[in-house]
Design a protein around this motif. Structure first.
Motif, PDB file in Angstrom:
ATOM      1  N   MET A  21       0.839  -1.195   0.000  1.00  0.00           N
ATOM      2  CA  MET A  21       0.000   0.000   0.000  1.00  0.00           C
ATOM      3  C   MET A  21       0.885   1.261   0.000  1.00  0.00           C
ATOM      4  N   LEU A 346     -11.336  -5.386   3.403  1.00  0.00           N
ATOM      5  CA  LEU A 346     -10.465  -4.245   3.098  1.00  0.00           C
ATOM      6  C   LEU A 346      -9.277  -4.664   2.225  1.00  0.00           C
ATOM      7  N   ILE A 357      -5.605   2.545  -9.634  1.00  0.00           N
ATOM      8  CA  ILE A 357      -4.686   3.687  -9.789  1.00  0.00           C
ATOM      9  C   ILE A 357      -3.730   3.411 -10.944  1.00  0.00           C
ATOM     10  N   SER A 360      -5.242   3.602 -14.298  1.00  0.00           N
ATOM     11  CA  SER A 360      -5.616   4.974 -14.670  1.00  0.00           C
ATOM     12  C   SER A 360      -4.450   5.751 -15.253  1.00  0.00           C
TER      13      SER A 360
ATOM     14  N   VAL B 494      -6.185   1.508   6.620  1.00  0.00           N
ATOM     15  CA  VAL B 494      -6.355   0.923   5.283  1.00  0.00           C
ATOM     16  C   VAL B 494      -7.567   1.540   4.588  1.00  0.00           C
ATOM     17  N   ALA B 495      -8.645   1.703   5.352  1.00  0.00           N
ATOM     18  CA  ALA B 495      -9.859   2.298   4.768  1.00  0.00           C
ATOM     19  C   ALA B 495      -9.560   3.704   4.235  1.00  0.00           C
ATOM     20  N   PHE B 497      -6.690   4.797   3.190  1.00  0.00           N
ATOM     21  CA  PHE B 497      -5.893   4.670   1.965  1.00  0.00           C
ATOM     22  C   PHE B 497      -6.765   4.261   0.768  1.00  0.00           C
ATOM     23  N   ILE B 498      -7.732   3.399   1.039  1.00  0.00           N
ATOM     24  CA  ILE B 498      -8.628   2.979  -0.051  1.00  0.00           C
ATOM     25  C   ILE B 498      -9.375   4.201  -0.601  1.00  0.00           C
ATOM     26  N   PHE B 501      -6.982   6.205  -2.586  1.00  0.00           N
ATOM     27  CA  PHE B 501      -6.697   5.581  -3.887  1.00  0.00           C
ATOM     28  C   PHE B 501      -7.845   5.808  -4.875  1.00  0.00           C
ATOM     29  N   PHE B 502      -9.049   5.822  -4.354  1.00  0.00           N
ATOM     30  CA  PHE B 502     -10.207   6.128  -5.206  1.00  0.00           C
ATOM     31  C   PHE B 502     -10.074   7.543  -5.763  1.00  0.00           C
ATOM     32  N   TYR B 504      -7.324   9.277  -6.072  1.00  0.00           N
ATOM     33  CA  TYR B 504      -6.206   9.306  -7.031  1.00  0.00           C
ATOM     34  C   TYR B 504      -6.684   8.826  -8.404  1.00  0.00           C
ATOM     35  N   THR B 505      -7.470   7.755  -8.363  1.00  0.00           N
ATOM     36  CA  THR B 505      -7.939   7.163  -9.616  1.00  0.00           C
ATOM     37  C   THR B 505      -8.711   8.201 -10.431  1.00  0.00           C
ATOM     38  N   GLN B 507      -8.542  11.444 -10.100  1.00  0.00           N
ATOM     39  CA  GLN B 507      -7.616  12.514 -10.487  1.00  0.00           C
ATOM     40  C   GLN B 507      -6.829  12.128 -11.744  1.00  0.00           C
ATOM     41  N   LEU B 508      -6.354  10.877 -11.735  1.00  0.00           N
ATOM     42  CA  LEU B 508      -5.566  10.397 -12.879  1.00  0.00           C
ATOM     43  C   LEU B 508      -6.414  10.335 -14.136  1.00  0.00           C
ATOM     44  N   LYS B 509      -7.644   9.902 -13.943  1.00  0.00           N
ATOM     45  CA  LYS B 509      -8.570   9.792 -15.068  1.00  0.00           C
ATOM     46  C   LYS B 509      -8.766  11.190 -15.692  1.00  0.00           C
ATOM     47  N   ARG B 511      -6.765  13.762 -15.416  1.00  0.00           N
ATOM     48  CA  ARG B 511      -5.471  14.196 -15.951  1.00  0.00           C
ATOM     49  C   ARG B 511      -5.232  13.592 -17.334  1.00  0.00           C
ATOM     50  N   LEU B 512      -5.556  12.292 -17.433  1.00  0.00           N
ATOM     51  CA  LEU B 512      -5.366  11.578 -18.694  1.00  0.00           C
ATOM     52  C   LEU B 512      -6.282  12.157 -19.772  1.00  0.00           C
ATOM     53  N   LEU B 516      -5.084  13.823 -23.250  1.00  0.00           N
ATOM     54  CA  LEU B 516      -5.563  13.323 -24.547  1.00  0.00           C
ATOM     55  C   LEU B 516      -6.163  14.475 -25.358  1.00  0.00           C
ATOM     56  N   GLU B 519      -3.379  16.533 -26.607  1.00  0.00           N
ATOM     57  CA  GLU B 519      -2.713  15.819 -27.705  1.00  0.00           C
ATOM     58  C   GLU B 519      -3.498  15.992 -29.006  1.00  0.00           C
TER      59      GLU B 519
END
Lengths: 421, 525
Positions: A21, A346, A357, A360, B494-495, B497-498, B501-502, B504-505, B507-509, B511-512, B516, B519
């Motif tokens: 993690m 979890l 991530i 993505s 952990v929760a 971080f999950i 991570f969601f 981040y996902t 954000q990355l989407k 950004r991508l 594009l 481009e």
């Protein structure tokens, strides 16, 4: 007793998961900033060094032509580039194809290994190629690789601008990812648990592992190290540790991208991955004895991580699985109740989000099909991995006890077209 | 107006009298007498007899001091002195002079009486085993459980007042006699019956008027998270409807011996709520002293006791005293440990207990070894309906205790017994004349452990200071071990971080998508 074992398994499993993690977090941060020094490096404009690309090839007739063509497309001055293709004891048309290209393109240099140096595996072939090379920087690609045209440029650029880096490693992508369910699994695994974890380790500890392909090493270093260890099944991991022991680090620079072919059938995958696992187990056992004498403490830490991955983690998982099954039939009076179930859920969610991530980051990888595969992958592909590590350990123990010779398994190629680019 | 004042004044006096009569025992414990017990023995080990005298003297005194004859304190501040000759010994002239010069009453016990001729002219000549004892001009003879060895005198005791005498056949021997000022107690040890006789005699010695009223209590024992709630409700309802105050000995943990599983009140919420409701209505909650294994260290014991109190407090059950079960093996350290937390004790007698608790005095007391804490003795022991001997014993004990003024009739009743057994017990206890049921909410109690302080005032007000850290309270409520707590913290991390991570996902989407788009613009698509 059951309680102690359960606690032990939880500790082992969660040590690994938490570490992963943590690496994912680092990987994400590294992704956000790894391109930032590029502008500065490009401005420096140092004279480009001579580069020797080594491509070990043993019965690679299916893929070698495509690989050579990709090498010829690399954006690097022709006079400063030699592409050494080592035909290592091939019984197919590999040598013939290399020779044909050599006649057409002088920068393609064929090396045909001869007994007693022939057929000694990848390390042996690389050592033969090294003898024939003259470049300041040695770059290695597997015979099934098709690097992107700027890959070599980025490897050299990073190396020129980072004198402490003994090795620069790029990232690799799966060329045949849409071929079968297995290649889809491998594609996700490659993105998530190889390059993201690699990025995380680099970000937090300045530690990276040589992946076996798409990396550049300084000639001065590989010469001092005496080439590749021909006994090692995972010559890349073995070389990694020796580079760190020499006082250099290995920089992970994912701008340099190569595409490689992955096994399309389970049998080939099993054999390839068993070799990887055994190779890593060999490396862990080889260096574990001298762990506290290592100069670089980060690599010592990395070695412990490998030890966890290839020895402890699967023991923890099996232990927890066995206790779960037994407890379903006989009350083991486990004192960790609800929280263990919560942690299990979890762990699954963590796995899914970590993969999300990573997907993505790559164009078009974060799609619904891949998402379904990820949900499914935890219960299938990941579990087979555990069985594989266990099997590899069994083979390694057997080899040690019966003092068997190491046999290098050459991965079977499929020659699939790139369906990603 | 004057008439109204009279009424108010009269009512005040009545209320004062009622309050006084209710707390008569407390007042005796709060007496202003200072008593000294000196003992002669060749080694420093105290004997049971000293503890028993301490128990009785403590009921009538403000303070009791116990000293070896070699360490004699100044006698000036004392009103009463007990000299106990546990062994024959030539006493120091200082001691003899000190006692001879003492202006208050001295109660001599056992050996060496002949060395105090100036105070009381008696000589021991022999020893005799007596089987029965009686008060002179009082109750009829009562039989001792076994022969008790007494010291016999050769003097003419016609001028002495005999208070208790022992019998061997038709011949009597003085056990407690007085020359008008001092007393001599001829017993070498004090058995249960003699203890009661002596207790009654202490009213004469201390010149205190005894109370006619007897006090009684029934303590429902062994209440824990595994207790049958319905049965307990029947028992407590019955007590309530008969005006008998409810006293519950509670343990926060129940271990099922067969399965090895532990139950906590978090597993028995309904029972917990019932107990809370009973407490609200005035039931007294007492901590059941935990049972420890032989190997356990003192520090571990401390930790367990503190945890038990804290756990009960977290469940809003506030123990105001501690109770030792007769089935427990107690050590002296258990008493020392308990008195550091509690000011009120409940205990029956047990042959295997340390000498301090081996015998129950017939009166409420605060012996020196409890360091200011009060002992409510369970003089009747435990109700054992299926043991005929025990029932006979109960009857005999009630009979014996009747002769002691202001005596206490305390009994333990197990929570697993049926209601009809309780009804039978209450009926049996009806023979106690002038009985008043004790309400422990009329007493001051105090319990102090780290983070928790429980105070009960004489008016029944309960004050609780709970400074338990949130984490500890959470652990008690959820019954978490440190490992489980660590796992929950891990789960929370952990929760988080999950969730990260969601984010981040997404954000990355974004950004991508942006890259594009750039481009495409760049390539003119």
């Amino acid at each position: 007793m059951a309680n102690s074992l359960f606690i032990l398994s939880l500790v082992i499993i969660w040590t690994m998961l938490l570490y992963h993690m943590f690496l994912m977090q680092g990987g994400y941060l590294h992704y956000l900033k790894y391109m930032k020094p590029m502008k500065e490096w490009e401005k420096n404009q140092q004279p480009l060094p001579k580069v020797s690309i080594l491509i070990p090839a043993h019965n690679e007739e299916v893929v070698i032509e495509r690989t050579i063509k990709a090498m010829l497309k690399l954006k690097y001055p022709r006079e400063k580039l030699e592409i050494i293709v080592i035909n290592d004891n091939s019984s197919d048309r590999t040598g013939e194809i290399i020779d044909r290209y050599h006649q057409q393109y002088p920068q393609i240099i064929p090396v045909h290994t001869k007994p007693p140096n022939a057929g000694k595996g990848k390390s042996g072939a690389l050592n033969q190629g090294l003898l024939a090379s003259s470049g300041e920087i040695i770059v290695v690609y597997d015979a099934d690789n098709t690097p992107e045209s700027m890959a070599l440029h980025y490897l050299v650029l990073a190396m020129q601008n980072d004198p402490k880096a003994g090795v620069i490693v790029g990232k690799f992508r799966v060329v045949n990812s849409k071929q079968t369910l297995l290649t889809r699994f491998i594609n996700i695994e490659t993105i998530s648990f190889q390059w993201m974890a690699q990025a995380g380790r680099w970000f937090w500890f300045k530690v990276s592992t040589i992946p076996g392909t798409n990396f550049a090493i300084r000639r001065s270093i590989i010469t001092v190290l005496g080439g590749w260890d021909e006994k090692a099944l995972a010559e890349d991991t073995e070389l990694t540790i020796r580079v760190y022991n020499l006082g250099y680090y290995i920089r992970f620079f994912p701008a340099a991208i190569t595409w490689e072919e992955e096994p399309e059938v389970w049998k080939v995958w099993w054999k390839q991955r068993t070799r990887w696992a055994r190779g890593n187990q060999y490396v862990v056992l080889k260096f574990l004895k001298q762990i506290f004498r290592m100069q670089n403490k980060s690599i010592m830490f990395d070695l412990i991580y490998f030890f966890f991955t290839y020895f402890l983690f699967f023991i923890g998982v099996i232990l927890s699985g066995v206790l779960f099954v037994v407890n379903s039939f006989v009350d083991l009076n486990l004192q960790v109740g609800m929280v263990s179930m919560v942690l299990w859920v979890l762990a699954y969610l963590l796995y899914v989000t970590e993969v999300m991530i990573a997907l993505s980051i790559e164009k078009e990888e974060m799609n619904s099909k891949n998402l379904v595969i990820v949900l499914f992958m935890y219960f299938t592909y990941s579990q087979v991995w555990i069985a594989l590590v266990m099997y590899a350990l069994y083979l390694e123990i057997k080899r040690k006890i019966f003092k068997q010779e190491i046999r290098w398994y050459k991965t079977e190629r499929f020659g699939s077209k790139n369906n990603n680019k | 107006m004057q008439r109204k004042n009279w009424i108010v004044l009269s009512l005040s006096f009545i209320l004062l009298f009622l309050a006084f009569s209710d707390r008569v025992y407390a007042n005796q414990i709060d007496s202003s007498f200072h008593t000294l017990i000196i003992y002669s023995k060749n080694n420093d080990n105290q004997e049971e007899m000293i503890d028993q005298l301490d128990q009785l003297a403590s009921h009538f005194s403000s303070t009791v001091t116990i000293a070896n004859d070699t360490n004699l304190p100044s006698l000036k501040r004392y009103h009463y002195v007990f000299y106990v000759g546990l062994e024959e010994k030539k006493l120091s002239p200082t001691l003899i002079k000190g006692l001879n010069d003492f202006s208050g009453k001295i109660i001599f016990c056992g050996f060496n009486i002949e060395q105090f001729q100036e105070r009381i002219d008696l000589d021991i000549v022999d020893r005799v085993n007596v089987k029965d004892i009686s008060f002179v001009n009082g109750y009829q003879k009562q039989a001792l459980v076994k022969f008790n060895e007494m010291l016999t005198l050769n003097n003419d005791i016609a001028e002495y007042e005999v208070l208790i005498e022992g019998w061997r056949g038709n011949r009597s021997y003085p056990i407690l006699i007085s020359n008008g000022n001092d007393y001599y107690f001829a017993a070498k040890s004090i058995d249960e019956l003699l203890f009661h006789y002596l207790a009654q005699s202490f009213y004469s010695i201390f010149q205190v008027k005894g109370q006619v009223n007897k006090s009684a209590f029934i303590k429902i024992d062994d209440v824990h998270p595994g207790t049958d709630r319905e049965r307990l409700t029947k028992l407590t309802s019955y007590l309530s409807s008969n005006g008998i105050p409810i006293i519950l000995t509670v343990s926060p943990i129940y271990e099922n011996k067969e399965s090895g599983k532990e139950l906590h009140f978090s597993d028995s919420r309904e029972l917990m709520r019932s107990l809370q409701a009973l407490q609200k209505k005035g039931a007294t909650i007492i901590l059941s002293y935990p049972t420890f294994s032989e190997q356990i260290s003192l520090e571990e014991k401390k930790a367990i006791i503190e945890e038990h109190i804290q756990e009960l407090a977290v469940y809003q059950l506030f123990p105001v005293a501690v109770s030792f079960s007769s089935s427990q093996v107690l050590k002296e350290e258990d008493i020392v440990l308990s008195r550091s937390y509690f000011t009120s004790f409940f205990s029956a007698s047990n042959e295997f207990y340390p000498s301090q608790l081996k015998r129950t005095p017939p009166l409420i007391t605060k012996p020196t070894y409890l360091d200011g804490s009060i002992w409510f003795p369970e003089t009747l022991g435990e109700m054992e309906p299926f043991n005929p001997t025990s029932l006979l014993h109960l009857k005999r004990k009630m009979n014996e205790l009747q002769m002691v003024e202001g005596s206490i009739f305390g009994i333990t009743f197990d929570s697993y017994l049926e209601l009809d057994v309780l009804i039978e017990l209450v009926n049996r206890m009806k023979v106690i004349s002038d009985k008043q049921w004790m309400d422990f909410n009329d007493w001051e109690h105090s319990v102090n452990v780290p983070f928790i302080s429980i105070q009960m005032n004489e008016d029944g007000t309960l004050t609780v200071n709970n400074n338990l850290p949130f984490i500890r309270e959470f652990m008690y409520k959820q019954q978490l071990s440190f490992f489980e707590l660590a796992l929950w913290i891990l789960a929370m991390v952990v929760a988080l971080f999950i969730i990260a991570f969601f984010i981040y996902t997404f954000q990355l989407k974004l950004r991508l998508r942006k890259s594009l788009f750039l481009e495409r613009s760049k390539h003119g698509q």
